[in-house]
Write a protein that holds these residues in place. Structure first.
Motif, PDB file in Angstrom:
ATOM      1  N   GLY A 205       0.787  -1.224   0.000  1.00 39.98           N
ATOM      2  CA  GLY A 205       0.000   0.000   0.000  1.00 39.98           C
ATOM      3  C   GLY A 205       0.818   1.273   0.000  1.00 39.98           C
ATOM      4  N   PHE A 206       0.138   2.363   0.396  1.00 37.79           N
ATOM      5  CA  PHE A 206       0.750   3.684   0.403  1.00 37.79           C
ATOM      6  C   PHE A 206       1.007   4.168   1.831  1.00 37.79           C
ATOM      7  N   LYS A 207       1.987   5.027   1.967  1.00 44.32           N
ATOM      8  CA  LYS A 207       2.222   5.690   3.241  1.00 44.32           C
ATOM      9  C   LYS A 207       1.052   6.626   3.539  1.00 44.32           C
ATOM     10  N   ASP A 208       0.864   6.917   4.797  1.00 49.23           N
ATOM     11  CA  ASP A 208      -0.260   7.770   5.184  1.00 49.23           C
ATOM     12  C   ASP A 208      -0.194   9.148   4.535  1.00 49.23           C
ATOM     13  N   ASP A 209       1.025   9.633   4.322  1.00 53.90           N
ATOM     14  CA  ASP A 209       1.181  10.961   3.733  1.00 53.90           C
ATOM     15  C   ASP A 209       1.583  10.886   2.260  1.00 53.90           C
ATOM     16  N   ALA A 210       1.224   9.799   1.590  1.00 53.44           N
ATOM     17  CA  ALA A 210       1.609   9.583   0.193  1.00 53.44           C
ATOM     18  C   ALA A 210       1.115  10.714  -0.692  1.00 53.44           C
ATOM     19  N   LEU A 211       1.942  11.069  -1.669  1.00 55.74           N
ATOM     20  CA  LEU A 211       1.626  12.167  -2.566  1.00 55.74           C
ATOM     21  C   LEU A 211       0.379  11.887  -3.409  1.00 55.74           C
ATOM     22  N   ILE A 212       0.077  10.610  -3.627  1.00 58.39           N
ATOM     23  CA  ILE A 212      -1.089  10.266  -4.445  1.00 58.39           C
ATOM     24  C   ILE A 212      -2.371  10.871  -3.889  1.00 58.39           C
ATOM     25  N   TYR A 213      -2.474  10.966  -2.567  1.00 58.71           N
ATOM     26  CA  TYR A 213      -3.689  11.493  -1.958  1.00 58.71           C
ATOM     27  C   TYR A 213      -3.834  13.001  -2.188  1.00 58.71           C
ATOM     28  N   GLN A 214      -2.726  13.646  -2.551  1.00 61.03           N
ATOM     29  CA  GLN A 214      -2.775  15.066  -2.869  1.00 61.03           C
ATOM     30  C   GLN A 214      -2.984  15.305  -4.365  1.00 61.03           C
ATOM     31  N   ARG A 215      -2.407  14.420  -5.185  1.00 61.37           N
ATOM     32  CA  ARG A 215      -2.421  14.648  -6.629  1.00 61.37           C
ATOM     33  C   ARG A 215      -3.689  14.135  -7.316  1.00 61.37           C
ATOM     34  N   ILE A 216      -4.344  13.134  -6.721  1.00 70.10           N
ATOM     35  CA  ILE A 216      -5.587  12.611  -7.303  1.00 70.10           C
ATOM     36  C   ILE A 216      -6.718  12.899  -6.332  1.00 70.10           C
ATOM     37  N   ASN A 217      -7.558  13.813  -6.704  1.00 72.00           N
ATOM     38  CA  ASN A 217      -8.646  14.237  -5.832  1.00 72.00           C
ATOM     39  C   ASN A 217      -9.570  13.065  -5.501  1.00 72.00           C
ATOM     40  N   GLY A 218      -9.749  12.812  -4.211  1.00 72.97           N
ATOM     41  CA  GLY A 218     -10.678  11.787  -3.766  1.00 72.97           C
ATOM     42  C   GLY A 218     -10.158  10.365  -3.851  1.00 72.97           C
ATOM     43  N   PHE A 219      -8.852  10.183  -4.060  1.00 76.17           N
ATOM     44  CA  PHE A 219      -8.336   8.811  -4.140  1.00 76.17           C
ATOM     45  C   PHE A 219      -8.523   8.127  -2.781  1.00 76.17           C
ATOM     46  N   PRO A 220      -9.165   6.944  -2.763  1.00 80.24           N
ATOM     47  CA  PRO A 220      -9.530   6.314  -1.494  1.00 80.24           C
ATOM     48  C   PRO A 220      -8.394   5.484  -0.885  1.00 80.24           C
ATOM     49  N   ARG A 221      -8.584   5.086   0.343  1.00 83.89           N
ATOM     50  CA  ARG A 221      -7.693   4.125   0.996  1.00 83.89           C
ATOM     51  C   ARG A 221      -8.157   2.734   0.569  1.00 83.89           C
ATOM     52  N   LEU A 222      -7.375   2.098  -0.243  1.00 83.89           N
ATOM     53  CA  LEU A 222      -7.774   0.797  -0.800  1.00 83.89           C
ATOM     54  C   LEU A 222      -7.486  -0.336   0.197  1.00 83.89           C
ATOM     55  N   PRO A 223      -8.264  -1.430   0.128  1.00 83.61           N
ATOM     56  CA  PRO A 223      -8.101  -2.540   1.081  1.00 83.61           C
ATOM     57  C   PRO A 223      -6.991  -3.499   0.661  1.00 83.61           C
ATOM     58  N   PHE A 224      -5.762  -2.994   0.583  1.00 81.27           N
ATOM     59  CA  PHE A 224      -4.636  -3.817   0.134  1.00 81.27           C
ATOM     60  C   PHE A 224      -4.507  -5.098   0.941  1.00 81.27           C
ATOM     61  N   GLU A 225      -4.732  -4.995   2.248  1.00 84.65           N
ATOM     62  CA  GLU A 225      -4.514  -6.140   3.132  1.00 84.65           C
ATOM     63  C   GLU A 225      -5.509  -7.273   2.903  1.00 84.65           C
ATOM     64  N   LYS A 226      -6.587  -7.019   2.188  1.00 88.37           N
ATOM     65  CA  LYS A 226      -7.601  -8.054   1.953  1.00 88.37           C
ATOM     66  C   LYS A 226      -7.444  -8.759   0.608  1.00 88.37           C
ATOM     67  N   ILE A 227      -6.537  -8.266  -0.227  1.00 90.07           N
ATOM     68  CA  ILE A 227      -6.404  -8.814  -1.567  1.00 90.07           C
ATOM     69  C   ILE A 227      -5.678 -10.150  -1.553  1.00 90.07           C
ATOM     70  N   GLY A 228      -6.215 -11.134  -2.239  1.00 94.12           N
ATOM     71  CA  GLY A 228      -5.601 -12.451  -2.302  1.00 94.12           C
ATOM     72  C   GLY A 228      -6.003 -13.314  -1.122  1.00 94.12           C
ATOM     73  N   CYS A 229      -5.292 -14.413  -0.960  1.00 88.33           N
ATOM     74  CA  CYS A 229      -5.591 -15.332   0.145  1.00 88.33           C
ATOM     75  C   CYS A 229      -4.301 -15.996   0.582  1.00 88.33           C
ATOM     76  N   ASP A 230      -4.324 -16.547   1.772  1.00 85.93           N
ATOM     77  CA  ASP A 230      -3.175 -17.263   2.319  1.00 85.93           C
ATOM     78  C   ASP A 230      -3.404 -18.746   2.159  1.00 85.93           C
ATOM     79  N   LEU A 231      -2.710 -19.372   1.222  1.00 82.80           N
ATOM     80  CA  LEU A 231      -2.943 -20.794   0.917  1.00 82.80           C
ATOM     81  C   LEU A 231      -2.370 -21.718   1.980  1.00 82.80           C
ATOM     82  N   SER A 232      -1.642 -21.153   2.941  1.00 85.69           N
ATOM     83  CA  SER A 232      -1.084 -21.990   4.010  1.00 85.69           C
ATOM     84  C   SER A 232      -2.115 -22.308   5.089  1.00 85.69           C
ATOM     85  N   LYS A 233      -3.254 -21.601   5.040  1.00 84.59           N
ATOM     86  CA  LYS A 233      -4.261 -21.802   6.086  1.00 84.59           C
ATOM     87  C   LYS A 233      -5.312 -22.802   5.625  1.00 84.59           C
TER      88      LYS A 233
END
Length: 233
Positions: A205-233
């Motif tokens: 993901g992005f740092k909390d103060d990432a430049l993307i949040y300033q340069r793209i109006n309304g860019f959301p906090r995406l759920p990076f941590e939910k993408i994919g799955c852990d096949l070891s479980k």
């Protein structure tokens, strides 16, 4: 391909798709097409990466007049030779996606004005498929009001495709095709780090103060941590 779908109102989400379509030409990791009645489909929060650049390989492939998809919050990282392909269709909406390290991000064409015009002739495949679902009557006409007017204007022209609020990082050409076939706004193309925690691993993901949040109006906090799955479980 990874996913071939037909029909309406599907949601494809939180997928981690890599190393598919490695021995074919003109194929997509997520693919559908040649039926404009297949609307209401959503592709969101997926990670497409390490797709073959050797052939015409696409991550999200709207083939032969496919219409009406919502595609948002996805990551396209080295996602084939043409990460997105819009093949002459209408009203596909791309927003808040992240494109990384590709020679091209989005391909669009007007194939229905050229080699594909046979598909929109009276009684041909597009007409047949619209008539099959009685597209001018409920439930299709109420669920997809733009579909009811499919033939009212120049169907051969790819109209209503919107590209807004997307990041293009280390992309050679944002659009392969004519830019007037797209509505482009509030996007950011850059060769500088937009604020990744680790540019080599976009899922961090992005740092909390990432430049993307300033340069793209309304860019959301995406759920990076939910993408994919852990096949070891």
């Amino acid at each position: 391909m990874a996913i071939l779908f037909h029909g309406n109102n599907h949601v494809i989400e939180l997928c981690d798709i890599t190393n598919v379509c490695s021995e074919v030409d003109d194929q997509g990791a997520v693919y559908y097409g040649r039926d404009p009645s297949e609307q209401g489909n959503v592709i969101r929060y997926c990670y497409f990466h390490e797709l073959s650049p050797r052939h015409r390989v696409t991550a999200t492939y709207h083939d032969d007049g496919a219409c009406g998809a919502e595609v948002y919050g996805n990551i396209y990282h080295k996602a084939g030779s043409l990460p997105v392909l819009i093949g002459g269709g209408h009203n596909n909406h791309y927003r808040h996606n992240i494109f990384i390290d590709s020679p091209v991000a989005i391909h669009i064409d007007a194939r229905m004005q050229g080699w594909g015009k046979f598909m929109i002739e009276k009684g041909a495949i597009i007409d047949q498929r619209l008539q099959t679902v009685n597209y001018k009557n409920p439930p299709y006409s109420t669920a997809y009001p733009l579909l009811a007017a499919y033939w009212d204007n120049d169907t051969s022209y790819p109209k209503g495709n919107v590209i807004e609020g997307n990041l293009f990082y280390k992309i050679g050409n944002v659009v392969h095709g004519q830019s007037e076939w797209l509505e482009l706004y509030n996007n950011w193309a850059t060769g500088s780090d937009p604020g990744f925690v680790d540019a080599a691993d976009p899922l961090k993901g992005f740092k909390d103060d990432a430049l993307i949040y300033q340069r793209i109006n309304g860019f959301p906090r995406l759920p990076f941590e939910k993408i994919g799955c852990d096949l070891s479980k």
